[in-house]
Design a protein around this motif. Sequence first.
Motif, PDB file in Angstrom:
ATOM      1  N   TRP A 148       0.830  -1.203   0.000  1.00 16.62           N
ATOM      2  CA  TRP A 148       0.000   0.000   0.000  1.00 16.62           C
ATOM      3  C   TRP A 148       0.864   1.253   0.000  1.00 16.62           C
ATOM      4  O   TRP A 148       0.620   2.199  -0.751  1.00 16.62           O
ATOM      5  N   LEU A 149       1.883   1.264   0.852  1.00 17.62           N
ATOM      6  CA  LEU A 149       2.777   2.420   0.929  1.00 17.62           C
ATOM      7  C   LEU A 149       3.492   2.628  -0.392  1.00 17.62           C
ATOM      8  O   LEU A 149       3.647   3.771  -0.856  1.00 17.62           O
ATOM      9  N   GLU A 151       2.416   1.814  -3.393  1.00 10.68           N
ATOM     10  CA  GLU A 151       1.467   2.366  -4.364  1.00 10.68           C
ATOM     11  C   GLU A 151       1.224   3.850  -4.115  1.00 10.68           C
ATOM     12  O   GLU A 151       1.113   4.645  -5.066  1.00 10.68           O
ATOM     13  N   VAL A 152       1.132   4.243  -2.849  1.00 12.11           N
ATOM     14  CA  VAL A 152       0.943   5.660  -2.519  1.00 12.11           C
ATOM     15  C   VAL A 152       2.158   6.473  -2.958  1.00 12.11           C
ATOM     16  O   VAL A 152       2.030   7.574  -3.524  1.00 12.11           O
ATOM     17  N   LEU A 155       2.023   6.858  -6.632  1.00 10.44           N
ATOM     18  CA  LEU A 155       0.964   7.786  -7.014  1.00 10.44           C
ATOM     19  C   LEU A 155       1.409   9.231  -6.831  1.00 10.44           C
ATOM     20  O   LEU A 155       1.165  10.087  -7.692  1.00 10.44           O
ATOM     21  N   VAL A 156       2.092   9.496  -5.726  1.00  9.75           N
ATOM     22  CA  VAL A 156       2.516  10.870  -5.428  1.00  9.75           C
ATOM     23  C   VAL A 156       3.694  11.292  -6.295  1.00  9.75           C
ATOM     24  O   VAL A 156       3.701  12.385  -6.860  1.00  9.75           O
ATOM     25  N   THR A 194      10.650   2.688   1.509  1.00 16.35           N
ATOM     26  CA  THR A 194       9.407   1.941   1.723  1.00 16.35           C
ATOM     27  C   THR A 194       9.657   0.672   2.533  1.00 16.35           C
ATOM     28  O   THR A 194       8.933   0.366   3.481  1.00 16.35           O
TER      29      THR A 194
END
Length: 322
Positions: A148-149, A151-152, A155-156, A194
């Motif tokens: 999840w981290l 992917e975030v 995305l950013v 990450t």
Amino acid sequence: MLYFALRRFLSALFVMSAISVLVFLIFFATPGVDPAARIAGRNADPATLAQVRHSFGLDRPMPVRYLLMMQHLLVDRDLESFVNRGSRVVPQIVQAMPVTLSLVVGAAVIWMTVGIVMGTAAAALRGTLADPLIMLVGVVGVSLPAYWLGEVVNLVTQNRLHDTVFSWVPPPGYVELGHDPGQWALHMLFPWLTLALLYAGIYARLLRGEVVTALGEDYVRTARAKGLSERRILVRHALRCSLIPIVSLFGLDFGALVGGAALLTEVVFGLPGVGKLTFDALQNLDLPVIMGTVLYAAFFVVLANALVDILYARLDPRARHA
């Protein structure tokens, strides 16, 4: 000591052999699992299936198939993929190893540094507001799933703020260290952070507890009675003795991650490491590659466990008779 090390070595060989048999049976002896049907594709007629079974040796007795696979994988090193014909398993693993090592070594340096600093600071500041705040940061890091981290972060850095703040961040992928060290570091920076965030929180919480316990020991009170400064007592005495379980845990975590436990991080950031190779093999049910990567992972995990046990036996002779 030599007898203990030899016993651990033989135990490691037994564990790896058992793992290889177990993985082989899961994929080749489980009822309803037919590798030939996977290789031949959908709607294959019986004649095609029979030809595929004969071509890949799947019509031979189970023990013979296992021994032949181990021979091709470990002795001849010419075991080929079921999906990509002509592509050998061992070179694929060897090619993926530097990527995984780059990820794990860089992340390990970060999480060990941050974990030791956070844990020591929290122990030194126990009873103040800084202690629970530092531990809260550690809990947040432990609670965030790597996939999840990741992917975030993508995305950013690749979408929302790429044109403004993160224009210097390259797209996901991997550049070899020898080709361009600068681009290698840029491509690995966010995967390092990450992966390190999770382990830094774990190590900080563990180290804080160990240091707090050590600060209450008799040898620390003796050091205070001799007039040593609190800083020297913390670093030279309490922290030094508290690092033994940290080093043991690090050995196990490092072995597991090098063996492919960083799979999710590699998949999210497009790193062609051992974890990504295993993921692709599982997607395609490429059994030779799965067998190779599982044995590779088992080797590093078993090796790390054996080294930790030998180190403990070296430090504490009582462990040799445990």
